[in-house]
Design a protein around this motif. Structure first.
Motif, PDB file in Angstrom:
ATOM      1  N   GLN A  47      21.263  26.248  18.488  1.00  0.00           N
ATOM      2  CA  GLN A  47      20.285  27.262  18.873  1.00  0.00           C
ATOM      3  C   GLN A  47      20.440  27.659  20.336  1.00  0.00           C
ATOM      4  OE1 GLN A  47      16.270  26.115  17.972  1.00  0.00           O
ATOM      5  NE2 GLN A  47      16.849  25.215  16.016  1.00  0.00           N
ATOM      6  N   THR A  48      20.214  28.934  20.596  1.00  0.00           N
ATOM      7  CA  THR A  48      20.163  29.439  21.973  1.00  0.00           C
ATOM      8  C   THR A  48      18.871  30.239  22.134  1.00  0.00           C
ATOM      9  OG1 THR A  48      21.372  31.450  21.402  1.00  0.00           O
ATOM     10  CG2 THR A  48      22.682  29.602  22.219  1.00  0.00           C
ATOM     11  N   SER A  49      18.412  30.359  23.363  1.00  0.00           N
ATOM     12  CA  SER A  49      17.184  31.124  23.589  1.00  0.00           C
ATOM     13  C   SER A  49      17.477  32.605  23.447  1.00  0.00           C
ATOM     14  CB  SER A  49      16.605  30.819  24.970  1.00  0.00           C
ATOM     15  OG  SER A  49      17.443  31.333  25.970  1.00  0.00           O
ATOM     16  N   GLU A  50      16.511  33.327  22.937  1.00  0.00           N
ATOM     17  CA  GLU A  50      16.689  34.762  22.701  1.00  0.00           C
ATOM     18  C   GLU A  50      16.771  35.547  24.005  1.00  0.00           C
ATOM     19  OE1 GLU A  50      17.068  36.526  19.843  1.00  0.00           O
ATOM     20  OE2 GLU A  50      17.236  34.606  18.789  1.00  0.00           O
ATOM     21  N   ILE A  54      20.624  30.774  26.755  1.00  0.00           N
ATOM     22  CA  ILE A  54      21.093  29.445  27.144  1.00  0.00           C
ATOM     23  C   ILE A  54      20.851  28.491  25.977  1.00  0.00           C
ATOM     24  CG2 ILE A  54      20.736  29.761  29.621  1.00  0.00           C
ATOM     25  CD1 ILE A  54      18.158  28.178  29.369  1.00  0.00           C
ATOM     26  N   PRO A  55      21.642  27.447  25.873  1.00  0.00           N
ATOM     27  CA  PRO A  55      21.440  26.507  24.768  1.00  0.00           C
ATOM     28  C   PRO A  55      20.053  25.867  24.831  1.00  0.00           C
ATOM     29  CG  PRO A  55      23.514  26.061  25.909  1.00  0.00           C
ATOM     30  CD  PRO A  55      22.785  27.081  26.715  1.00  0.00           C
ATOM     31  N   MET A  56      19.404  25.799  23.692  1.00  0.00           N
ATOM     32  CA  MET A  56      18.040  25.256  23.640  1.00  0.00           C
ATOM     33  C   MET A  56      18.011  23.762  23.937  1.00  0.00           C
ATOM     34  SD  MET A  56      15.898  27.648  23.232  1.00  0.00           S
ATOM     35  CE  MET A  56      14.410  26.827  22.756  1.00  0.00           C
TER      36      MET A  56
END
Length: 101
Positions: A47-50, A54-56
């Motif tokens: 997952q990455t932030s929308e 950046i990687p969650m």
């Protein structure tokens, strides 16, 4: 609670203080391991932030890191209490007493 704590003899206060802090450390250890599990899950899913892309796992990594720091703080508190060395304002000040207020 503090009123009850203060009427106890000093020896019982010391034991109660240690028990309370050990309970807090145990609780934080549980939070630490749940945080590690969350970070592992987020790494596996990629997952990455929308908004920031950046990687969650970097964001959720604050849970285990913060837990470690809190455990260190409780350990320091236990050691200071055991040595009867209270925390002074200079111990937590960023300017180390170099500037006048």
């Amino acid at each position: 609670m503090e009123a009850i704590y203060n009427i106890w003899p000093e020896k019982i206060q010391r034991v109660a203080f240690l028990a309370i802090n050990l309970f807090c450390i145990a609780t934080i250890v549980v939070i630490f391991f749940f945080g590690i599990g969350i970070v592992d899950m987020v790494i596996e899913t990629g997952q990455t932030s929308e908004a920031a892309f950046i990687p969650m796992w970097l964001i959720y990594g604050a849970i285990p890191v913060g837990s470690l720091l809190m455990m260190l703080g409780y350990i320091e508190t236990i050691l200071r209490h055991r040595m009867r060395k209270p925390i002074r304002s200079a111990d937590i000040s960023f300017d180390q007493g170099r500037h006048d207020s």
